[in-house]
Design a protein around this motif. Structure first.
Motif, PDB file in Angstrom:
ATOM      1  N   LYS A   1       1.204  -0.701  -0.219  1.00 45.39           N
ATOM      2  CA  LYS A   1      -0.408   0.060   0.282  1.00 45.39           C
ATOM      3  C   LYS A   1       1.167   0.896  -0.266  1.00 45.39           C
ATOM      4  N   GLY A   2       0.278   2.556  -1.132  1.00 42.49           N
ATOM      5  CA  GLY A   2       1.372   3.794  -0.866  1.00 42.49           C
ATOM      6  C   GLY A   2       2.293   3.444  -1.946  1.00 42.49           C
ATOM      7  N   ASP A   3       2.415   2.164  -2.211  1.00 38.09           N
ATOM      8  CA  ASP A   3       3.969   1.766  -3.583  1.00 38.09           C
ATOM      9  C   ASP A   3       3.849   2.420  -4.801  1.00 38.09           C
ATOM     10  N   LEU A   4       4.503   3.190  -5.767  1.00 38.83           N
ATOM     11  CA  LEU A   4       4.068   4.501  -6.820  1.00 38.83           C
ATOM     12  C   LEU A   4       3.650   3.440  -8.514  1.00 38.83           C
ATOM     13  N   LEU A   5       2.894   3.226  -8.648  1.00 34.98           N
ATOM     14  CA  LEU A   5       2.412   2.201  -9.387  1.00 34.98           C
ATOM     15  C   LEU A   5       2.519   3.084 -10.794  1.00 34.98           C
ATOM     16  N   VAL A   6       2.076   4.301 -11.056  1.00 35.09           N
ATOM     17  CA  VAL A   6       2.227   5.543 -12.642  1.00 35.09           C
ATOM     18  C   VAL A   6       2.760   7.049 -11.775  1.00 35.09           C
ATOM     19  N   GLY A   7       4.124   7.524 -12.445  1.00 34.37           N
ATOM     20  CA  GLY A   7       4.282   8.687 -12.672  1.00 34.37           C
ATOM     21  C   GLY A   7       3.725   9.965 -13.564  1.00 34.37           C
ATOM     22  N   SER A   8       3.513  10.790 -12.365  1.00 37.29           N
ATOM     23  CA  SER A   8       3.004  12.108 -13.228  1.00 37.29           C
ATOM     24  C   SER A   8       4.553  12.263 -14.599  1.00 37.29           C
TER      25      SER A   8
ATOM     26  N   ASP B   1      16.162  12.318 -26.428  1.00 35.57           N
ATOM     27  CA  ASP B   1      16.839  12.625 -27.591  1.00 35.57           C
ATOM     28  C   ASP B   1      17.322  11.181 -28.473  1.00 35.57           C
ATOM     29  N   ASP B   2      18.064  11.681 -29.573  1.00 30.41           N
ATOM     30  CA  ASP B   2      18.573  10.310 -30.316  1.00 30.41           C
ATOM     31  C   ASP B   2      19.101   9.477 -29.655  1.00 30.41           C
ATOM     32  N   ALA B   3      20.498  10.277 -28.175  1.00 33.05           N
ATOM     33  CA  ALA B   3      21.451   9.716 -27.957  1.00 33.05           C
ATOM     34  C   ALA B   3      20.950   9.125 -26.396  1.00 33.05           C
ATOM     35  N   GLY B   4      19.308   9.188 -26.586  1.00 33.93           N
ATOM     36  CA  GLY B   4      18.867   8.311 -24.872  1.00 33.93           C
ATOM     37  C   GLY B   4      19.156   9.869 -23.843  1.00 33.93           C
ATOM     38  N   GLU B   5      19.097  10.736 -23.862  1.00 34.07           N
ATOM     39  CA  GLU B   5      19.395  11.509 -22.898  1.00 34.07           C
ATOM     40  C   GLU B   5      18.175  11.988 -22.862  1.00 34.07           C
ATOM     41  N   THR B   6      18.079  12.820 -21.228  1.00 39.10           N
ATOM     42  CA  THR B   6      16.159  13.356 -21.450  1.00 39.10           C
ATOM     43  C   THR B   6      16.654  14.502 -21.763  1.00 39.10           C
ATOM     44  N   ALA B   7      15.694  14.741 -22.759  1.00 39.59           N
ATOM     45  CA  ALA B   7      16.130  16.160 -23.454  1.00 39.59           C
ATOM     46  C   ALA B   7      15.080  17.361 -22.812  1.00 39.59           C
ATOM     47  N   ASN B   8      13.762  16.626 -22.241  1.00 39.66           N
ATOM     48  CA  ASN B   8      12.315  17.606 -22.077  1.00 39.66           C
ATOM     49  C   ASN B   8      11.795  16.585 -21.034  1.00 39.66           C
ATOM     50  N   THR B   9      10.923  17.050 -19.821  1.00 39.89           N
ATOM     51  CA  THR B   9      10.703  17.128 -19.121  1.00 39.89           C
ATOM     52  C   THR B   9       9.204  17.827 -18.670  1.00 39.89           C
ATOM     53  N   TYR B  10       7.668  16.707 -19.273  1.00 41.14           N
ATOM     54  CA  TYR B  10       6.449  17.159 -18.694  1.00 41.14           C
ATOM     55  C   TYR B  10       5.887  16.646 -17.257  1.00 41.14           C
ATOM     56  N   TYR B  11       4.586  16.877 -16.799  1.00 33.20           N
ATOM     57  CA  TYR B  11       4.429  16.254 -15.873  1.00 33.20           C
ATOM     58  C   TYR B  11       2.339  16.087 -16.582  1.00 33.20           C
ATOM     59  N   VAL B  12       2.337  15.052 -16.325  1.00 36.03           N
ATOM     60  CA  VAL B  12       0.978  14.978 -16.473  1.00 36.03           C
ATOM     61  C   VAL B  12      -0.126  13.899 -15.634  1.00 36.03           C
TER      62      VAL B  12
END
Length: 413
Positions: A221-228, A234-245
């Motif tokens: 109970k309380g474990d994260l299932l799906v994060g926002s 990007d093409d190199a597999g690095e984080t280019a942008n982050t947004y929350y849903v």
């Protein structure tokens, strides 16, 4: 229904048409917009219904078509008023009755609760009474939003409620979920989904957000299932942008729980003697008047069964008058012992009721391994059962980078 009411208020007559050219007469009525209904053939004549105003316009049409119209029946309020035009007391009583009905329509005479399972009608009605919501109150004093907010605040197990006034009824709709205590986050704000219980994930469909677990994993109970948080790479597999849903998913978990319930084989049994007495009563508002020829305590031990018949004009127009019948059934008590078959049936009935309450909460019984054992003068039903349920609960996310989210709050400051 409305058409019949208008016809009654305006009045109409049933006429028989005979003569040289009835067909031409009908065509002329259509041309002059004179409405006829209930037309039927009677030999060479026709019978039909026509309004009073329409009948007064028939003279030139009858003359032109050389036909004859004879009144057979008269219906409607104008003829009733004409018939009783000299009876002033009758007219006064009718007006008084209509005025009384109008006054009664301004009050609430029936409070109905629906959708409740764990909370009884009596509990909810008692709370409503403590807040001034009672039978006989003026409809103008009923404020639905205040009632809804009060119910949700006083009863945590109520997750949704609606109060509406229909006629002279106040209808309270409720939805219960004893396990859901967290408030729902608005759709336009980010939200994580966490587990509302413990078990093994057996099904997971993610529509929005980043999955943190997968099917087959055990969660608490309380474990994260799906994060926002959603990272755009990007093409190199690095984080280019982050947004929350606002995370959205269907996640179902299974878990095994234990059931145990026992009762004594010796119990007190009611033996009904077959003696019954019925009494009748009339309720005017909250006052009850009894009509019976016997003392209410004539039986030392008895069960009472009551049937009530509220007086109403339409489906939702209740009046403050209730006719009731109460039947007393006499019984005597004696000690008894369950037979093996009776004990097994009673135990099964108890656990069926228990499982039904789980189903009402949204749990699905997948497997039932409860066994019944009778020993030592007691009947015991115990065993494990497998349940499946939806296990998502919204939670406000921690906005920031993964490293910031893992750092203690004191260090970030």
């Amino acid at each position: 229904m409305l058409t019949r009411l208008l016809k009654f208020l305006k009045g109409y007559v049933v006429i028989r048409l005979s003569g040289y050219s009835p067909e031409r007469f009908l065509n002329l009525c259509s041309h002059h917009h004179i409405i006829l209904w209930g037309l039927r053939s009677v030999g060479t004549d026709y019978e039909m219904c026509i309004s009073i105003s329409g009948f007064r316009r028939l003279r030139p049409l009858v003359h032109k078509t050389r036909t004859r119209a004879v009144i057979l029946e008269r219906h409607g309020l104008p003829f009733i008023l004409y018939r009783y035009r000299k009876r002033k007391l009758f007219a006064g009583g009718a007006l008084l009755c209509m005025a009384l009905l109008y006054v009664l329509s301004l009050f609430i005479w029936n409070i109905h609760v629906e959708g409740n399972y764990s909370l009884s009608d009596e509990v909810i009605l008692a709370w409503l009474e403590s807040t001034g919501i009672v039978h006989g109150m003026a409809k103008r004093n009923v404020h639905g939003e205040e009632i809804e907010a009060g119910l949700r605040e006083h009863f945590p197990e109520i997750t949704w409620t609606s109060a509406e006034v229909k006629g002279t009824r106040l209808i309270i709709h409720v939805q219960e979920n004893e396990d859901q205590t967290a408030e729902t986050i608005p759709e336009d704000e980010p939200a994580d989904l966490v587990s509302s219980g413990e078990g093994t994930i057996v099904s997971m469909i993610v529509r929005s957000g980043t999955p943190a677990v997968s099917e087959g994993m055990d969660v608490q109970k309380g474990d994260l299932l799906v994060g926002s948080r959603v990272d755009v790479l990007d093409d190199a597999g690095e984080t280019a942008n982050t947004y929350y849903v606002h995370a959205d998913a269907d996640v179902r978990i299974q878990r095994t729980e234990h059931y145990e319930e026992s009762f004594d084989m010796h119990y007190i049994k009611k033996i009904y003697t077959g003696e019954t007495r019925s009494s009748y009563y009339l309720m005017l508002g909250q006052k009850r008047f009894w009509f019976r020829l016997w003392h209410p305590d004539v039986y030392e031990q008895s069960d009472s069964i009551a049937s009530e018949f509220p007086l109403k004009i339409t489906e939702n127009f209740y009046l403050p008058v209730v006719f009731g019948k109460s039947t007393e059934q006499e019984y005597a008590e004696e000690e008894a012992v369950y037979t093996k078959e009776e004990a097994v049936a009673h135990a099964k009935e108890n656990w069926a009721l228990f499982f039904e309450k789980l189903r009402i909460k949204g749990l699905q019984i997948i497997e039932n391994n409860v066994k019944i054992d009778i020993s030592g003068g007691r009947c015991t039903a115990k065993g494990d059962y497998l349940v499946e349920e939806s296990a998502v609960q919204e939670q406000a996310p921690v906005i920031g980078t993964p490293e910031q989210a893992e750092e203690p709050e004191e260090e970030r400051e």
